[in-house]
Design a protein around this motif. Structure first.
Motif, PDB file in Angstrom:
ATOM      1  N   MET A   1       0.825  -1.218   0.000  1.00 20.01           N
ATOM      2  CA  MET A   1       0.000   0.000   0.000  1.00 20.01           C
ATOM      3  C   MET A   1       0.858   1.266   0.000  1.00 20.01           C
ATOM      4  SD  MET A   1      -3.533  -0.754   2.039  1.00 20.01           S
ATOM      5  CE  MET A   1      -2.919  -1.624   3.464  1.00 20.01           C
ATOM      6  N   PHE A   2       2.146   1.120   0.240  1.00 20.19           N
ATOM      7  CA  PHE A   2       3.091   2.220   0.035  1.00 20.19           C
ATOM      8  C   PHE A   2       3.747   2.106  -1.340  1.00 20.19           C
ATOM      9  CE2 PHE A   2       3.051   2.386   4.739  1.00 20.19           C
ATOM     10  CZ  PHE A   2       2.822   3.742   4.904  1.00 20.19           C
ATOM     11  N   ALA A   3       4.163   0.905  -1.693  1.00 24.74           N
ATOM     12  CA  ALA A   3       4.915   0.698  -2.928  1.00 24.74           C
ATOM     13  C   ALA A   3       4.076   0.956  -4.183  1.00 24.74           C
ATOM     14  CB  ALA A   3       5.474  -0.725  -2.966  1.00 24.74           C
ATOM     15  N   ILE A   4       2.823   0.583  -4.163  1.00 28.94           N
ATOM     16  CA  ILE A   4       1.978   0.745  -5.357  1.00 28.94           C
ATOM     17  C   ILE A   4       1.748   2.223  -5.676  1.00 28.94           C
ATOM     18  CG2 ILE A   4      -0.310   0.302  -6.338  1.00 28.94           C
ATOM     19  CD1 ILE A   4      -0.162  -2.464  -4.858  1.00 28.94           C
ATOM     20  N   PRO A   5       1.312   3.048  -4.725  1.00 28.24           N
ATOM     21  CA  PRO A   5       1.171   4.479  -5.060  1.00 28.24           C
ATOM     22  C   PRO A   5       2.511   5.128  -5.438  1.00 28.24           C
ATOM     23  CG  PRO A   5       0.024   4.001  -3.005  1.00 28.24           C
ATOM     24  CD  PRO A   5       0.798   2.776  -3.371  1.00 28.24           C
ATOM     25  N   LEU A   6       3.590   4.756  -4.742  1.00 36.97           N
ATOM     26  CA  LEU A   6       4.895   5.330  -5.077  1.00 36.97           C
ATOM     27  C   LEU A   6       5.323   4.953  -6.490  1.00 36.97           C
ATOM     28  CD1 LEU A   6       7.002   5.034  -1.800  1.00 36.97           C
ATOM     29  CD2 LEU A   6       6.325   7.116  -2.990  1.00 36.97           C
ATOM     30  N   SER A   7       5.098   3.709  -6.873  1.00 34.90           N
ATOM     31  CA  SER A   7       5.479   3.297  -8.234  1.00 34.90           C
ATOM     32  C   SER A   7       4.617   4.002  -9.275  1.00 34.90           C
ATOM     33  CB  SER A   7       5.397   1.776  -8.391  1.00 34.90           C
ATOM     34  OG  SER A   7       4.072   1.304  -8.252  1.00 34.90           O
ATOM     35  N   GLY A   8       3.360   4.254  -8.956  1.00 36.72           N
ATOM     36  CA  GLY A   8       2.509   5.025  -9.857  1.00 36.72           C
ATOM     37  C   GLY A   8       3.000   6.457  -9.999  1.00 36.72           C
ATOM     38  N   TRP A   9       3.453   7.032  -8.889  1.00 31.76           N
ATOM     39  CA  TRP A   9       3.991   8.393  -8.911  1.00 31.76           C
ATOM     40  C   TRP A   9       5.282   8.443  -9.736  1.00 31.76           C
ATOM     41  CZ3 TRP A   9       5.550  11.192  -3.718  1.00 31.76           C
ATOM     42  CH2 TRP A   9       5.846  12.525  -3.969  1.00 31.76           C
ATOM     43  N   VAL A  10       6.153   7.438  -9.535  1.00 33.71           N
ATOM     44  CA  VAL A  10       7.383   7.353 -10.326  1.00 33.71           C
ATOM     45  C   VAL A  10       7.040   7.225 -11.806  1.00 33.71           C
ATOM     46  CG1 VAL A  10       9.387   5.892 -10.849  1.00 33.71           C
ATOM     47  CG2 VAL A  10       8.831   6.429  -8.469  1.00 33.71           C
ATOM     48  N   ALA A  11       6.097   6.339 -12.127  1.00 35.09           N
ATOM     49  CA  ALA A  11       5.715   6.126 -13.526  1.00 35.09           C
ATOM     50  C   ALA A  11       5.157   7.397 -14.148  1.00 35.09           C
ATOM     51  CB  ALA A  11       4.707   4.984 -13.627  1.00 35.09           C
ATOM     52  N   SER A  12       4.283   8.089 -13.414  1.00 36.99           N
ATOM     53  CA  SER A  12       3.724   9.349 -13.917  1.00 36.99           C
ATOM     54  C   SER A  12       4.823  10.377 -14.128  1.00 36.99           C
ATOM     55  CB  SER A  12       2.685   9.912 -12.949  1.00 36.99           C
ATOM     56  OG  SER A  12       1.459   9.275 -13.118  1.00 36.99           O
ATOM     57  N   SER A  13       5.730  10.471 -13.176  1.00 32.54           N
ATOM     58  CA  SER A  13       6.841  11.408 -13.312  1.00 32.54           C
ATOM     59  C   SER A  13       7.678  11.084 -14.549  1.00 32.54           C
ATOM     60  CB  SER A  13       7.734  11.361 -12.062  1.00 32.54           C
ATOM     61  OG  SER A  13       7.041  11.793 -10.922  1.00 32.54           O
ATOM     62  N   ALA A  14       7.910   9.802 -14.780  1.00 31.86           N
ATOM     63  CA  ALA A  14       8.736   9.382 -15.912  1.00 31.86           C
ATOM     64  C   ALA A  14       8.076   9.673 -17.258  1.00 31.86           C
ATOM     65  CB  ALA A  14       9.070   7.900 -15.795  1.00 31.86           C
ATOM     66  N   THR A  15       6.737   9.776 -17.270  1.00 28.22           N
ATOM     67  CA  THR A  15       6.056  10.130 -18.527  1.00 28.22           C
ATOM     68  C   THR A  15       6.206  11.610 -18.831  1.00 28.22           C
ATOM     69  OG1 THR A  15       3.927  10.673 -17.514  1.00 28.22           O
ATOM     70  CG2 THR A  15       4.259   8.363 -18.160  1.00 28.22           C
ATOM     71  N   GLY A  16       6.530  12.392 -17.812  1.00 26.85           N
ATOM     72  CA  GLY A  16       6.596  13.837 -17.984  1.00 26.85           C
ATOM     73  C   GLY A  16       5.265  14.511 -17.695  1.00 26.85           C
ATOM     74  N   ILE A  17       4.269  13.723 -17.320  1.00 24.10           N
ATOM     75  CA  ILE A  17       2.950  14.268 -16.990  1.00 24.10           C
ATOM     76  C   ILE A  17       2.892  14.503 -15.486  1.00 24.10           C
ATOM     77  CG2 ILE A  17       0.463  13.808 -16.985  1.00 24.10           C
ATOM     78  CD1 ILE A  17       0.946  12.003 -19.434  1.00 24.10           C
ATOM     79  N   ASP A  18       2.449  15.673 -15.091  1.00 22.28           N
ATOM     80  CA  ASP A  18       2.360  16.005 -13.669  1.00 22.28           C
ATOM     81  C   ASP A  18       1.395  15.079 -12.939  1.00 22.28           C
ATOM     82  OD1 ASP A  18       4.105  18.163 -13.768  1.00 22.28           O
ATOM     83  OD2 ASP A  18       2.510  19.620 -14.121  1.00 22.28           O
ATOM     84  N   THR A  19       1.714  14.841 -11.680  1.00 25.47           N
ATOM     85  CA  THR A  19       0.795  14.146 -10.785  1.00 25.47           C
ATOM     86  C   THR A  19       0.053  15.227 -10.018  1.00 25.47           C
ATOM     87  OG1 THR A  19       2.281  12.259 -10.615  1.00 25.47           O
ATOM     88  CG2 THR A  19       0.604  12.474  -8.906  1.00 25.47           C
ATOM     89  N   VAL A  20      -1.209  15.433 -10.396  1.00 27.65           N
ATOM     90  CA  VAL A  20      -2.030  16.479  -9.796  1.00 27.65           C
ATOM     91  C   VAL A  20      -3.132  15.807  -8.983  1.00 27.65           C
ATOM     92  CG1 VAL A  20      -3.459  18.511 -10.228  1.00 27.65           C
ATOM     93  CG2 VAL A  20      -1.544  17.988 -11.762  1.00 27.65           C
ATOM     94  N   LEU A  21      -3.205  16.174  -7.712  1.00 27.20           N
ATOM     95  CA  LEU A  21      -4.188  15.572  -6.817  1.00 27.20           C
ATOM     96  C   LEU A  21      -5.425  16.445  -6.723  1.00 27.20           C
ATOM     97  CD1 LEU A  21      -1.820  14.391  -3.947  1.00 27.20           C
ATOM     98  CD2 LEU A  21      -2.399  13.242  -6.091  1.00 27.20           C
ATOM     99  N   PHE A  22      -6.562  15.855  -7.027  1.00 22.50           N
ATOM    100  CA  PHE A  22      -7.856  16.518  -6.921  1.00 22.50           C
ATOM    101  C   PHE A  22      -7.881  17.873  -7.642  1.00 22.50           C
ATOM    102  CE2 PHE A  22      -7.461  13.739  -3.166  1.00 22.50           C
ATOM    103  CZ  PHE A  22      -8.495  12.866  -3.450  1.00 22.50           C
ATOM    104  N   ASP A  23      -7.199  17.945  -8.761  1.00 17.79           N
ATOM    105  CA  ASP A  23      -7.125  19.159  -9.590  1.00 17.79           C
ATOM    106  C   ASP A  23      -6.607  20.369  -8.817  1.00 17.79           C
ATOM    107  OD1 ASP A  23      -8.051  17.958 -11.943  1.00 17.79           O
ATOM    108  OD2 ASP A  23     -10.146  18.264 -11.354  1.00 17.79           O
ATOM    109  N   ARG A  24      -5.864  20.156  -7.744  1.00 21.21           N
ATOM    110  CA  ARG A  24      -5.431  21.266  -6.892  1.00 21.21           C
ATOM    111  C   ARG A  24      -3.932  21.243  -6.587  1.00 21.21           C
ATOM    112  NH1 ARG A  24      -9.609  23.624  -7.693  1.00 21.21           N
ATOM    113  NH2 ARG A  24     -11.500  23.480  -6.509  1.00 21.21           N
ATOM    114  N   ILE A  25      -3.414  20.079  -6.217  1.00 19.43           N
ATOM    115  CA  ILE A  25      -2.054  19.983  -5.697  1.00 19.43           C
ATOM    116  C   ILE A  25      -1.188  19.223  -6.699  1.00 19.43           C
ATOM    117  CG2 ILE A  25      -0.621  19.109  -3.807  1.00 19.43           C
ATOM    118  CD1 ILE A  25      -3.290  19.086  -2.131  1.00 19.43           C
ATOM    119  N   THR A  26      -0.135  19.885  -7.185  1.00 22.25           N
ATOM    120  CA  THR A  26       0.796  19.231  -8.105  1.00 22.25           C
ATOM    121  C   THR A  26       1.976  18.704  -7.300  1.00 22.25           C
ATOM    122  OG1 THR A  26       0.156  20.707  -9.894  1.00 22.25           O
ATOM    123  CG2 THR A  26       2.229  19.517 -10.164  1.00 22.25           C
ATOM    124  N   LEU A  27       2.164  17.390  -7.354  1.00 21.16           N
ATOM    125  CA  LEU A  27       3.291  16.778  -6.657  1.00 21.16           C
ATOM    126  C   LEU A  27       4.555  16.963  -7.493  1.00 21.16           C
ATOM    127  CD1 LEU A  27       1.727  13.409  -5.435  1.00 21.16           C
ATOM    128  CD2 LEU A  27       1.949  15.559  -4.193  1.00 21.16           C
TER     129      LEU A  27
END
Length: 176
Positions: free
Chosen positions: A97-123
């Motif tokens: 439950m830690f590794a799965i969201p982190l790997s998704g964040w890494v994958a999103s970062s690697a695409t060059g697409i921002d990880t934006v939470l609830f259309d408000r917070i850009t990680l």
């Protein structure tokens, strides 16, 4: 009572458990659906929702771990190999439950697409824009999620079996 006791789960632990469980029951089918979609403007919001809920699970798990340091959960009922197996499954589920969201964040970062939470917070990006990073992170995300689904089925099945056997494990997580 908010805190855990020696033989019971407190309200905070139960609220965190069932909140995370509800989010995961939304996340798993959503993630499976997204894996079969071609990203486009019409469904981009679904990817944002998946990222937002995934990072919410991550945050709630962090809170849960801190809470368990402050208010340790009661020992599992029973003993022997089943208690050892339950502990192993629980810790593996926690790690995933830690590794799965982190790997998704890494994958999103690697695409060059921002990880934006609830259309408000850009990680911030946590990986370089790279096809290799993207491919590896999404592969890990996929494999870890499949392992998680198997362990989750085992966890739910064991809880139901133990409840039917009358040991009160599930009742403790529902009523405290």
């Amino acid at each position: 009572m908010l805190a855990n006791g020696p033989a019971r789960f407190g309200l905070v632990t139960r609220a965190l458990h069932w909140s995370i469980a509800a989010l995961i029951l939304v996340q798993l089918p959503l993630g499976l659906r997204l894996s079969g979609l071609e990203p486009g403007l019409a469904n981009l919001w679904l990817y944002g929702l998946h990222k937002s809920l995934g990072m919410t699970v991550f945050a709630l798990m962090a809170i849960r771990l801190v809470w368990h340091v402050y208010s340790p959960p009661p020992a599992p009922l029973g003993g022997g190999w089943q208690a050892l197996a339950a502990r192993l499954v629980h810790w593996t589920i926690y790690a995933l439950m830690f590794a799965i969201p982190l790997s998704g964040w890494v994958a999103s970062s690697a695409t060059g697409i921002d990880t934006v939470l609830f259309d408000r917070i850009t990680l911030p990006a946590i990986a370089p824009v790279s096809e290799a990073w993207e491919s590896a992170a999404f592969a890990f995300h996929d494999i870890a999620t499949k392992l998680f689904m198997g362990l989750l089925a085992l966890h739910i099945g064991a809880a139901l079996k133990r409840e039917m056997d009358g040991d009160g494990t599930l009742t403790r997580m529902i009523r405290g």
